[in-house]
Design a protein around this motif. Structure first.
Motif, short mmCIF file in Angstrom:
data_model
loop_
_atom_site.label_atom_id
_atom_site.label_comp_id
_atom_site.label_asym_id
_atom_site.label_seq_id
_atom_site.Cartn_x
_atom_site.Cartn_y
_atom_site.Cartn_z
N TYR B 175 -34.75 8.41 20.69
CA TYR B 175 -33.98 8.73 19.48
C TYR B 175 -33.58 10.21 19.48
O TYR B 175 -32.41 10.56 19.29
CB TYR B 175 -34.82 8.41 18.23
CG TYR B 175 -34.13 8.77 16.94
CD1 TYR B 175 -33.22 7.91 16.35
CD2 TYR B 175 -34.37 9.99 16.30
CE1 TYR B 175 -32.56 8.24 15.17
CE2 TYR B 175 -33.72 10.34 15.12
CZ TYR B 175 -32.82 9.46 14.56
OH TYR B 175 -32.17 9.80 13.41
N ASP B 178 -30.97 10.74 22.44
CA ASP B 178 -29.65 10.09 22.36
C ASP B 178 -28.96 10.23 21.01
O ASP B 178 -27.74 10.19 20.94
CB ASP B 178 -29.79 8.59 22.69
CG ASP B 178 -30.12 8.37 24.16
OD1 ASP B 178 -29.78 9.25 24.97
OD2 ASP B 178 -30.73 7.33 24.47
N ASP B 179 -29.74 10.35 19.95
CA ASP B 179 -29.13 10.38 18.63
C ASP B 179 -29.10 11.76 18.00
O ASP B 179 -28.48 11.96 16.96
CB ASP B 179 -29.84 9.39 17.69
CG ASP B 179 -29.56 7.95 18.10
OD1 ASP B 179 -28.42 7.67 18.48
OD2 ASP B 179 -30.49 7.12 18.07
N ILE B 182 -28.31 15.03 22.49
CA ILE B 182 -27.08 14.87 23.28
C ILE B 182 -25.83 14.94 22.41
O ILE B 182 -24.88 15.64 22.76
CB ILE B 182 -27.16 13.58 24.15
CG1 ILE B 182 -28.24 13.80 25.23
CG2 ILE B 182 -25.81 13.27 24.79
CD1 ILE B 182 -28.37 12.70 26.25
#
Lengths: 201, 201
Positions: B175, B178-179, B182
């Motif tokens: 999480y 990626d959320d 990034i």
């Protein structure tokens, strides 16, 4: 013995949370609570077996800490206004309380549960309100992560104050709002398969 | 008296930091340090006036906590590998140490300075290395904020472990990577115009 819900009972509970916020749970003494509540220690011990029971009772009496999100008309305004509350009122009390019980969070599960439920979880709605308003206004995509504010904002603020010892000042609030929260909320999220194929950019 | 840098001196310093990490600075006792280092309290007090001096000396002896960023060939890989170190080795020790001195951070400025400089600031390079590699690979725009990892990642991890009491598990790391990280690193930042809105200039 002060009956539950009596003014005397409430005064002792309030004093207990204040002492926790100031001295920390580990160092909290019943003497300090008694002095602050202008009660005798005998009175306190007649009602509570020890500080664990007293703090738990005080947390429950205080209830979930609800914060109303200011409705400023824009996502940026709502975020700044919400974060700005950290320095005042309930949000400030909450943060001091969380700092105060920090070591207890690891060692006294009942206190950890009460704090997480009533102080932290209670703010999940705040995050969702903020996001759903922005979705309704068309400021963020309908699939914006409704919890991202809840996960990111308290952590940044808590770390800033507690670990870095720096103020929640305008520069910090602007950074968190413009360089972290708004970009996360307004981004176009990739379609589901994201996890596997990250390299698309 | 153990001369500075002697094995005995180092053993006592190491023991002091372990006790701080386990018991917290407030509760740390010289007895516990003596027992762990197999030294007499007299030996300790001959060299250090008290626990403040001992912990400060131990922090300085330990030196800045440098972490080498794994070079996995992708931004996502580097981030996951870096965050994954939180559960092991130096990064884990660092986090326990920061938790241990948390209340001292507010009340003992010398300790706060030493911890912030040697544990937290020392990791700013880590963030910059990670970002500059990704810029070189063309994974993120050249104007990507080089400090965003430094500001956001430690705060999220610290809050997760210390306040929420939840594990730094794969779901959480994915999480955060990626959320949060990034998206923040790969976003196209608006051209300067926005900066004018910030009061800081």
């Amino acid at each position: 013995m002060p009956p539950t819900g009596s003014p005397r009972h409430e005064a002792i509970c309030r004093a207990a949370l204040e002492v926790v916020a100031e001295d920390g749970y580990d160092r909290m003494s019943m003497d300090a609570v008694a002095a602050r509540a202008r009660a005798s220690k005998a009175t306190i011990y007649r009602h509570w077996a020890g500080k664990r029971d007293l703090v738990l009772d005080a947390l429950h009496l205080r209830g979930p800490s609800c914060v109303v999100v200011p409705d400023t008309g824009t996502l940026r305004g709502d975020i700044l206004a919400t974060l700005g509350m950290v320095d005042t009122g309930t949000m400030r009390e909450d943060m001091l309380l969380v700092s105060g019980v920090l070591r207890a969070l690891a060692g006294v599960p009942e206190i950890a549960d009460a704090v997480r439920e009533q102080i932290l979880e209670a703010k999940r709605d705040l995050s969702r309100t903020l996001v759903s308003r922005a979705v309704a206004r068309g400021e963020v995509p309908p699939d914006a992560d409704p919890d991202v504010f809840h996960v990111v904002a308290p952590a940044l603020v808590f770390f800033r104050v507690t670990v870095l010892g720096q103020p929640v000042d305008e520069e910090f609030l602007t950074y968190v709002t413009d360089d972290v929260l708004i970009p996360l909320l307004t981004r176009q999220r990739p379609v589901p398969a994201r996890a596997e194929q990250k390299e698309s950019a």
